[in-house]
Design an enzyme around this catalytic site. Structure first.
Site, PDB file in Angstrom:
ATOM      1  N   CYS A 181       0.847  -1.210   0.000  1.00  0.00           N
ATOM      2  CA  CYS A 181       0.000   0.000   0.000  1.00  0.00           C
ATOM      3  C   CYS A 181       0.873   1.247   0.000  1.00  0.00           C
ATOM      4  CB  CYS A 181      -0.903   0.029   1.239  1.00  0.00           C
ATOM      5  SG  CYS A 181      -2.026  -1.372   1.398  1.00  0.00           S
ATOM      6  N   LYS A 182       1.928   1.195   0.805  1.00  0.00           N
ATOM      7  CA  LYS A 182       2.787   2.374   0.931  1.00  0.00           C
ATOM      8  C   LYS A 182       3.683   2.565  -0.285  1.00  0.00           C
ATOM      9  CE  LYS A 182       3.615   0.910   5.215  1.00  0.00           C
ATOM     10  NZ  LYS A 182       4.140   0.768   6.596  1.00  0.00           N
TER      11      LYS A 182
END
Length: 223
Positions: free
Chosen positions: A111-112
């Site tokens: 996600c990051k």
């Protein structure tokens, strides 16, 4: 002379530390991206009469997970959530505009990796109406932890706190089975693409271009 030499030495050490920190961060990001791509999973509902493409892994179309996440062609479930600073935001606020609804979590490395890409695309396609909403799927982590990740990844688009209902509306009775998970909602509120897991930056941009171009009337099978 000695003092000048000391100052120069401190400056050299400082610059060296900054360069090392930059290299280290870049290396960590590349490793995370490589690891995420090795586990790349994209849920692509099969088109009638069309073969699936790419190296994406196809889940069993009869599995509960696949059934729960096959939202392409359906109207995106409505929601009203709260931002980190307490402002209410509804999906309907962006009616008439393409929206990327992205579910993520503070513990989710992939996600990051993609969040800075979203930030870049948000700015690049803002003139075409694109809006990106980041829905934090781990509210239990706390606002501070969520805000810290958003700040560290350079995200300025709205980060919304989930309520336990929106995950089920988009992911099924048990919520999200995969993270990150993204839904590309067109100007009419219809989901034209959905992905689970980390795709490439080019794939994400292709989906964004697709949702911007889309504007067909909602299908009869939508909600």
């Amino acid at each position: 002379m000695k003092r000048s030499g000391l100052v120069l030495s401190v400056m050299v050490v400082g610059v060296a530390l900054l360069l090392w920190a930059g290299w280290h961060n870049l290396r960590e990001r590349k490793l995370a991206m490589r690891q995420a791509q090795e586990n790349h999973v994209v849920l692509v509902p099969e088109k009638s009469g069309a073969a699936t493409s790419g190296s994406a892994m196809q889940p069993d179309p009869q599995s509960p997970e696949a059934e729960a996440t096959q939202m392409r062609g359906k109207v995106a479930p409505a929601f009203t959530l709260v931002t980190l600073d307490g402002k209410k935001v509804s999906l309907s606020d962006f009616k008439g505009r393409p929206v990327l609804v992205n579910f993520w979590a503070t513990w989710c490395g992939p996600c990051k990796v993609e969040m800075p890409w979203f930030e870049e695309f948000q700015k690049q396609y803002a003139s075409q109406g694109l809006e990106i909403l980041g829905l934090a799927d781990d509210v239990d982590a706390g606002k501070d932890a969520i805000a810290k990740v958003a700040q560290k990844t350079g995200v300025t688009y709205p980060i919304l706190l989930t309520d336990g209902k929106v995950q089920k509306a988009y992911g099924g009775p048990d919520g999200m089975d995969y993270l990150p998970m993204s839904f590309y909602v067109d100007k009419n509120g219809v989901v034209v693409e959905e992905t689970a897991g980390l795709g490439s930056k080019d794939e994400i941009e292709a989906h964004i271009k697709k949702v911007i171009a889309s504007g067909a009337a909602p299908s009869a099978g939508g909600q």
